[in-house]
Enzyme design. Structure first.
Site, PDB file in Angstrom:
ATOM      1  NE  ARG A  36      -4.125  -1.874   1.889  1.00  0.00           N
ATOM      2  CZ  ARG A  36      -4.864  -2.475   2.799  1.00  0.00           C
ATOM      3  NH1 ARG A  36      -4.537  -2.366   4.086  1.00  0.00           N
ATOM      4  NH2 ARG A  36      -5.907  -3.174   2.454  1.00  0.00           N
ATOM      5  CE  LYS A 219     -21.801 -17.757   4.880  1.00  0.00           C
ATOM      6  NZ  LYS A 219     -21.852 -17.041   6.140  1.00  0.00           N
ATOM      7  N   GLY A 375     -11.565  -8.773  -2.942  1.00  0.00           N
ATOM      8  CA  GLY A 375     -11.479  -9.884  -2.005  1.00  0.00           C
ATOM      9  C   GLY A 375     -10.524 -10.994  -2.372  1.00  0.00           C
ATOM     10  N   GLY A 398     -13.037  -4.072  -0.325  1.00  0.00           N
ATOM     11  CA  GLY A 398     -14.402  -3.617  -0.041  1.00  0.00           C
ATOM     12  C   GLY A 398     -14.852  -2.544  -1.015  1.00  0.00           C
TER      13      GLY A 398
END
Ligand code: AMP
Length: 417
Positions: A36, A219, A375, A398
């Site tokens: 980063r 999911k 992700g 995110g």
């Protein structure tokens, strides 16, 4: 009006730059992955090289107040080494007036962790667990009121504002969304942010067709908004990973012990219906690698995803599914990938995910635009050594996920407004 970092005249100007220096530190406060920090360097270097000075601001972790464990002091030397100029440090982001005022062209100042102040996130802290709704509302109103002063104070240090923190672009925080309005004609994106925005645009708004999305992961519930947005945009939708079994079961398949969410079966069917109505081709993993144990040396079998025996569970896409998906990938001009198509943490169940990474690398080499974002698929391509073989790997998990959901990210909107 929004400016551009390439054309803006930074000579003699102080730029307050929001970066995402939320890097992992070990127990000796050493940086274990500086990705980063490196990602923000093109922006910071450009400003100092163009005769400006930089006031760098970031958060680190989730402190509940001042906490040495989350101090940005630990990273000052590393930032200075990467930037190639000395970096001063303000150990309180609200008391940096003198240091900021004394900055000369080409100099840099790092502010202490913005989240040492509750005002950065605008959420009250230290509320008693049994606080009443009224007390909660009062505390929220209080922090919102002091947030205005906090933002104004940060803004007072600088002549212009640069947002290069894509990782927090989906948060409407003081330094990501609220500060921009103090620089109506002197606000812009940094290069990292520009790259991410361009990648989103290439896929969601300006895609060369056919456009294919590969959505995997565990999911349906965590990807429902993604699927709903994409089904209106793509030509082909490949659904893999654990979430695929909810779609299979909803269509009457026997999925054994495979991961699934019964309550989301109606949503899954609705997505399939909508895809059909819109002429979108949906490709599920019709063939599955199954196991009885979540371990690398467990016995596996390859079966139809609609005929999984009672005490077995699906953990990866089968060879026929992968071959069918490859054809779709090969015929696509733009491909978005989010989420592994199997339990990629276990090498024997990572073959499908590896194949997707290989197929995307091949498609990229053949001229397709490929974006890996949001992700675990990012972790997968990086871990498998394919990060530089696709067109773009997003740095913001995110934030990218929310962008793919079709949401307007507050950190982007504030600069564009
Ligand atoms: P997500 O964070 O939703 O993108 O999901 C990523 C996780 O999904 C990874 O940890 C994978 O191990 C998991 N996953 C992918 N396929 C399966 C599967 N068939 N069964 C269980 N977990 C899976």
């Amino acid at each position: 009006m929004q400016q551009h970092i390439d054309s803006y005249d930074f000579t003699g100007k102080k730029a307050i730059v929001r970066v995402d220096f939320n890097v992992p530190l070990n127990e000796k406060f050493e940086i274990t992955d500086d990705t980063r920090i490196r990602a923000a360097m093109p922006t910071l270097k450009a400003i100092v090289e163009k005769g400006g000075s930089v006031i760098i601001m970031s958060h680190l972790g989730r402190p509940k107040g001042v906490d040495n464990k989350f101090s940005l002091r630990h990273i000052v030397d590393h930032v200075a080494a990467k930037l190639g100029v000395p970096v001063k440090f303000a150990d309180d982001c609200m008391k940096a007036d003198e240091l900021a005022a004394s900055l000369k062209p080409g100099e840099a100042l790092l502010l202490e962790n913005l989240r040492f102040y509750a005002e950065e996130e605008g959420k009250p802290r230290g509320l008693a667990e049994d606080a009443t709704d009224e007390q909660k509302a009062a505390a929220k109103a209080e922090v919102k009121a002091s947030q205005k002063e906090f933002v104004k104070h940060l803004a007072s240090y600088a002549d212009c504002y640069v947002n290069d923190a894509f990782g927090t672009a989906h948060r409407a925080h003081a330094s990501t969304a609220l500060i921009a309005k103090y620089f109506p004609n002197d606000k812009m994106f940094g290069y990292l942010m520009e790259g991410e925005i361009k990648a989103i645009d290439n896929v969601l708004h300006n895609a060369e067709r056919p456009l294919t999305a590969i959505i995997g992961g565990s999911k349906v519930s965590s990807k429902l908004a993604v699927l709903k947005n994409l089904v209106g945009k793509v030509d082909n939708l490949i659904i893999g990973g654990g979430m695929g079994y909810t779609f299979i079961k909803a269509q009457g398949g026997k999925i054994g012990q495979s991961l699934h969410e019964d309550d989301l079966m109606p949503e899954a069917l609705a997505i399939l219906e909508e895809a059909k109505a819109k002429g979108v081709n949906v490709y599920l993993s019709t063939e599955t690698v199954i196991t009885q144990e979540f371990s690398n040396d467990a016995q596996t079998k390859v079966v139809s995803s609609f005929e999984i025996p009672e005490d077995w569970e699906g953990v990866d896409a089968g060879p026929h599914s992968l071959a069918a998906w490859k054809k779709v990938i090969n015929s696509s001009k733009t491909i978005l990938w989010n989420g592994p198509v199997g339990v990629f943490e276990i090498p024997n169940f990572a073959k499908g995910t590896l194949r997707i990474a290989e197929d995307l690398a091949e498609a990229t080499a053949d001229g397709a635009y490929t974006l890996v974002g949001g992700g675990d698929s990012v972790a997968a391509v990086t871990q498998m050594g394919f990060a530089d073989k696709v067109s773009y790997v997003s740095t913001g998990g995110g934030a990218m996920l929310e962008a793919i959901e079709g949401k307007d990210l507050p950190g982007i909107a504030a600069v564009r407004e």
